[in-house]
Write a protein that holds these residues in place. Structure first.
Motif, PDB file in Angstrom:
ATOM      1  N   GLY A   1     -31.804   1.459  36.571  1.00 31.50           N
ATOM      2  CA  GLY A   1     -31.577   2.002  37.899  1.00 31.50           C
ATOM      3  C   GLY A   1     -30.757   3.269  37.952  1.00 31.50           C
ATOM      4  N   VAL A   2     -30.897   4.126  36.937  1.00 32.69           N
ATOM      5  CA  VAL A   2     -30.050   5.318  36.861  1.00 32.69           C
ATOM      6  C   VAL A   2     -30.506   6.387  37.845  1.00 32.69           C
ATOM      7  CG1 VAL A   2     -29.502   7.316  35.399  1.00 32.69           C
ATOM      8  CG2 VAL A   2     -29.098   5.000  34.565  1.00 32.69           C
ATOM      9  N   VAL A   3     -29.528   6.849  38.594  1.00 32.07           N
ATOM     10  CA  VAL A   3     -29.708   7.934  39.567  1.00 32.07           C
ATOM     11  C   VAL A   3     -28.727   9.042  39.198  1.00 32.07           C
ATOM     12  CG1 VAL A   3     -29.440   8.596  41.991  1.00 32.07           C
ATOM     13  CG2 VAL A   3     -30.413   6.361  41.403  1.00 32.07           C
ATOM     14  N   LYS A   4     -29.168  10.275  39.295  1.00 27.53           N
ATOM     15  CA  LYS A   4     -28.266  11.402  39.109  1.00 27.53           C
ATOM     16  C   LYS A   4     -28.516  12.426  40.199  1.00 27.53           C
ATOM     17  CE  LYS A   4     -25.215  14.183  37.409  1.00 27.53           C
ATOM     18  NZ  LYS A   4     -23.778  13.888  37.539  1.00 27.53           N
ATOM     19  N   ARG A   5     -27.449  12.729  40.938  1.00 27.25           N
ATOM     20  CA  ARG A   5     -27.520  13.748  41.975  1.00 27.25           C
ATOM     21  C   ARG A   5     -26.548  14.872  41.655  1.00 27.25           C
ATOM     22  NH1 ARG A   5     -26.919   9.047  45.107  1.00 27.25           N
ATOM     23  NH2 ARG A   5     -28.877   8.279  46.028  1.00 27.25           N
ATOM     24  N   PHE A   6     -26.965  16.076  41.953  1.00 26.99           N
ATOM     25  CA  PHE A   6     -26.071  17.226  41.953  1.00 26.99           C
ATOM     26  C   PHE A   6     -25.977  17.675  43.404  1.00 26.99           C
ATOM     27  CE2 PHE A   6     -27.744  17.293  37.589  1.00 26.99           C
ATOM     28  CZ  PHE A   6     -26.558  17.350  36.871  1.00 26.99           C
ATOM     29  N   GLY A   7     -24.871  17.314  44.050  1.00 23.54           N
ATOM     30  CA  GLY A   7     -24.779  17.552  45.481  1.00 23.54           C
ATOM     31  C   GLY A   7     -25.796  16.689  46.206  1.00 23.54           C
ATOM     32  N   SER A   8     -26.627  17.309  47.024  1.00 26.76           N
ATOM     33  CA  SER A   8     -27.641  16.566  47.765  1.00 26.76           C
ATOM     34  C   SER A   8     -28.971  16.501  47.026  1.00 26.76           C
ATOM     35  CB  SER A   8     -27.854  17.209  49.138  1.00 26.76           C
ATOM     36  OG  SER A   8     -28.305  18.553  48.989  1.00 26.76           O
ATOM     37  N   THR A   9     -29.030  17.113  45.831  1.00 21.94           N
ATOM     38  CA  THR A   9     -30.275  17.153  45.070  1.00 21.94           C
ATOM     39  C   THR A   9     -30.345  15.993  44.089  1.00 21.94           C
ATOM     40  OG1 THR A   9     -30.334  19.573  45.217  1.00 21.94           O
ATOM     41  CG2 THR A   9     -31.712  18.536  43.530  1.00 21.94           C
TER      42      THR A   9
ATOM     43  N   SER B   1     -40.863  21.263  32.847  1.00 23.15           N
ATOM     44  CA  SER B   1     -39.505  21.771  33.059  1.00 23.15           C
ATOM     45  C   SER B   1     -39.016  21.342  34.432  1.00 23.15           C
ATOM     46  CB  SER B   1     -39.498  23.299  32.955  1.00 23.15           C
ATOM     47  OG  SER B   1     -39.869  23.716  31.660  1.00 23.15           O
ATOM     48  N   GLY B   2     -37.757  20.895  34.479  1.00 21.10           N
ATOM     49  CA  GLY B   2     -37.185  20.461  35.737  1.00 21.10           C
ATOM     50  C   GLY B   2     -37.481  19.025  36.103  1.00 21.10           C
ATOM     51  N   SER B   3     -38.096  18.270  35.179  1.00 18.66           N
ATOM     52  CA  SER B   3     -38.458  16.881  35.483  1.00 18.66           C
ATOM     53  C   SER B   3     -37.287  15.915  35.318  1.00 18.66           C
ATOM     54  CB  SER B   3     -39.616  16.425  34.600  1.00 18.66           C
ATOM     55  OG  SER B   3     -39.270  16.499  33.221  1.00 18.66           O
ATOM     56  N   GLY B   4     -36.193  16.369  34.689  1.00 20.70           N
ATOM     57  CA  GLY B   4     -35.018  15.522  34.523  1.00 20.70           C
ATOM     58  C   GLY B   4     -34.807  15.002  33.118  1.00 20.70           C
ATOM     59  N   LYS B   5     -35.617  15.461  32.172  1.00 21.14           N
ATOM     60  CA  LYS B   5     -35.542  14.955  30.792  1.00 21.14           C
ATOM     61  C   LYS B   5     -34.165  15.188  30.173  1.00 21.14           C
ATOM     62  CE  LYS B   5     -38.686  17.649  29.145  1.00 21.14           C
ATOM     63  NZ  LYS B   5     -38.771  18.535  30.327  1.00 21.14           N
ATOM     64  N   SER B   6     -33.717  16.433  30.182  1.00 26.89           N
ATOM     65  CA  SER B   6     -32.432  16.760  29.557  1.00 26.89           C
ATOM     66  C   SER B   6     -31.270  16.124  30.311  1.00 26.89           C
ATOM     67  CB  SER B   6     -32.242  18.282  29.480  1.00 26.89           C
ATOM     68  OG  SER B   6     -33.175  18.855  28.574  1.00 26.89           O
ATOM     69  N   THR B   7     -31.389  16.027  31.627  1.00 24.31           N
ATOM     70  CA  THR B   7     -30.331  15.373  32.408  1.00 24.31           C
ATOM     71  C   THR B   7     -30.220  13.905  32.031  1.00 24.31           C
ATOM     72  OG1 THR B   7     -30.621  16.893  34.262  1.00 24.31           O
ATOM     73  CG2 THR B   7     -29.543  14.794  34.730  1.00 24.31           C
ATOM     74  N   LEU B   8     -31.352  13.232  31.850  1.00 25.91           N
ATOM     75  CA  LEU B   8     -31.322  11.834  31.426  1.00 25.91           C
ATOM     76  C   LEU B   8     -30.673  11.701  30.054  1.00 25.91           C
ATOM     77  CD1 LEU B   8     -32.023   8.869  31.724  1.00 25.91           C
ATOM     78  CD2 LEU B   8     -34.343   9.393  30.913  1.00 25.91           C
ATOM     79  N   LEU B   9     -31.029  12.588  29.149  1.00 21.37           N
ATOM     80  CA  LEU B   9     -30.443  12.540  27.806  1.00 21.37           C
ATOM     81  C   LEU B   9     -28.935  12.766  27.871  1.00 21.37           C
ATOM     82  CD1 LEU B   9     -32.057  12.152  25.128  1.00 21.37           C
ATOM     83  CD2 LEU B   9     -31.497  14.523  24.617  1.00 21.37           C
TER      84      LEU B   9
ATOM     85  N   LEU C   1     -22.464  12.990  28.660  1.00 23.93           N
ATOM     86  CA  LEU C   1     -22.054  14.370  28.917  1.00 23.93           C
ATOM     87  C   LEU C   1     -22.167  14.660  30.410  1.00 23.93           C
ATOM     88  CD1 LEU C   1     -23.810  16.093  25.893  1.00 23.93           C
ATOM     89  CD2 LEU C   1     -21.394  15.476  26.105  1.00 23.93           C
ATOM     90  N   GLU C   2     -22.981  13.871  31.076  1.00 21.93           N
ATOM     91  CA  GLU C   2     -23.051  13.828  32.535  1.00 21.93           C
ATOM     92  C   GLU C   2     -22.853  12.380  32.952  1.00 21.93           C
ATOM     93  OE1 GLU C   2     -23.382  16.316  34.571  1.00 21.93           O
ATOM     94  OE2 GLU C   2     -24.307  17.940  33.415  1.00 21.93           O
ATOM     95  N   GLU C   3     -22.166  12.160  34.055  1.00 24.11           N
ATOM     96  CA  GLU C   3     -22.011  10.808  34.577  1.00 24.11           C
ATOM     97  C   GLU C   3     -23.121  10.516  35.573  1.00 24.11           C
ATOM     98  OE1 GLU C   3     -18.222   9.759  36.125  1.00 24.11           O
ATOM     99  OE2 GLU C   3     -17.094  10.649  34.460  1.00 24.11           O
ATOM    100  N   ALA C   4     -23.858   9.442  35.333  1.00 26.02           N
ATOM    101  CA  ALA C   4     -24.882   9.033  36.287  1.00 26.02           C
ATOM    102  C   ALA C   4     -24.220   8.713  37.628  1.00 26.02           C
ATOM    103  CB  ALA C   4     -25.632   7.825  35.760  1.00 26.02           C
ATOM    104  N   THR C   5     -24.877   9.084  38.703  1.00 27.46           N
ATOM    105  CA  THR C   5     -24.360   8.802  40.038  1.00 27.46           C
ATOM    106  C   THR C   5     -24.409   7.306  40.336  1.00 27.46           C
ATOM    107  OG1 THR C   5     -25.227  10.954  40.732  1.00 27.46           O
ATOM    108  CG2 THR C   5     -24.565   9.425  42.477  1.00 27.46           C
ATOM    109  N   ASP C   6     -25.419   6.647  39.806  1.00 24.00           N
ATOM    110  CA  ASP C   6     -25.557   5.207  39.987  1.00 24.00           C
ATOM    111  C   ASP C   6     -26.350   4.654  38.819  1.00 24.00           C
ATOM    112  OD1 ASP C   6     -25.252   2.717  41.078  1.00 24.00           O
ATOM    113  OD2 ASP C   6     -26.521   3.060  42.833  1.00 24.00           O
TER     114      ASP C   6
END
Length: 264
Positions: A11-19, A41-49, A55-60
């Motif tokens: 159930g991982v969610v990641k938001r940057f602001g409202s995005t 590109s922009g699908s969220g692959k690197s953010t998930l990794l 290195l990034e905290e999941a929002t949920d």
């Protein structure tokens, strides 16, 4: 008895602001195998990794490494809570990561770059650290370049040093974030060959890549992300076989010239 995944994303969610960059990702990464993350590109692959590497905290949501929660867990009432830093350090120590950019220290030799992490992170003496570092450089075929500085190495050689540096800390899981994207096509093969050799040792690997040929021939599992959602997952034969999901077909039309035409 159920087998614990090397990585479990729930159930991982990641938001940057409202995005919203990731929306409700559920994923199991099997132990001892290669899983490739594909998508435009922009699908969220690197953010998930980066969330998996913390290195990034999941929002949920919750991420588990070898059955242990990373950074956040659930309290007895099932509410997400921040875990102590000591727990985070313990779990993160199981993960090694290789980035798009090599991030080598320019003032250190190849050997020095690999040994430094062993000194600063593991607290080894310089002699022992250098011995272990040399062993890793041998594994990636760079023992003869140990005394060279990054400016004296090709891009492919620098990336292989970065892989050796990550392996020196003896992680259980290796994450690769488009490790060949900044390389000329001529140098891409040498890095992919090192990754193939690493896969043959049974290392658990999660790889973000656009190298479709590598994904089709080496991965045991393909995961396709689109607009922050997990769209398709399965064995390469299932994901790339015909009939394919229309979005996979569209994606492959763009990337078939990267070496997959003969494999699909």
């Amino acid at each position: 008895m159920s087998i614990v995944s090397a990585i479990r994303v729930s159930g991982v969610v990641k938001r940057f602001g409202s995005t919203a960059v990731l929306t409700g990702i559920d994923l199991d990464v099997p132990r001892g195998a290669v899983t490739c993350l594909l998508g435009p590109s922009g699908s969220g692959k690197s953010t998930l990794l980066r969330c998996i590497a913390f290195l990034e905290e999941a929002t949920d949501g919750i991420i588990e490494i070898d059955g242990e929660p990373l950074g956040f867990g659930l309290d007895p009432d099932g509410v997400r809570m921040r875990l102590p830093d000591a727990s985070l350090r313990k779990v993160r120590s199981k993960i090694g990561m290789v980035f798009q950019q090599f991030n080598l220290w320019p003032h250190m030799t190849a050997l020095g770059n690999v040994a430094e992490a062993l000194v600063t992170v593991r607290g080894l003496g310089r002699v022992e650290a250098s011995e272990k570092a040399m062993a890793q450089l041998e594994k990636v075929g760079l023992a003869q370049r140990a005394t060279h500085y990054p400016s004296e190495l090709s891009g492919g050689q620098q990336q292989r040093v970065a892989i050796a540096r990550a392996l020196a800390l003896e992680p259980k899981i290796m994450l690769f974030d488009e490790p060949t994207s900044s390389l000329d096509p001529e140098l891409t093969g040498e890095v992919l060959n090192v990754m193939r050799s690493l896969a043959e040792t049974g290392m658990t690997m999660l790889v973000v890549t656009h190298e479709i040929g590598f994904a089709a021939s080496v991965a045991s599992k393909i995961v396709f992300l689109d607009h922050g959602k997990l769209l398709v997952e399965g064995a390469p034969a299932e994901v790339f076989g015909k009939p394919r999901h229309p979005r996979i077909d569209q994606f492959l039309d763009t990337y078939l010239d990267r070496g997959a035409a003969g494999l699909l």
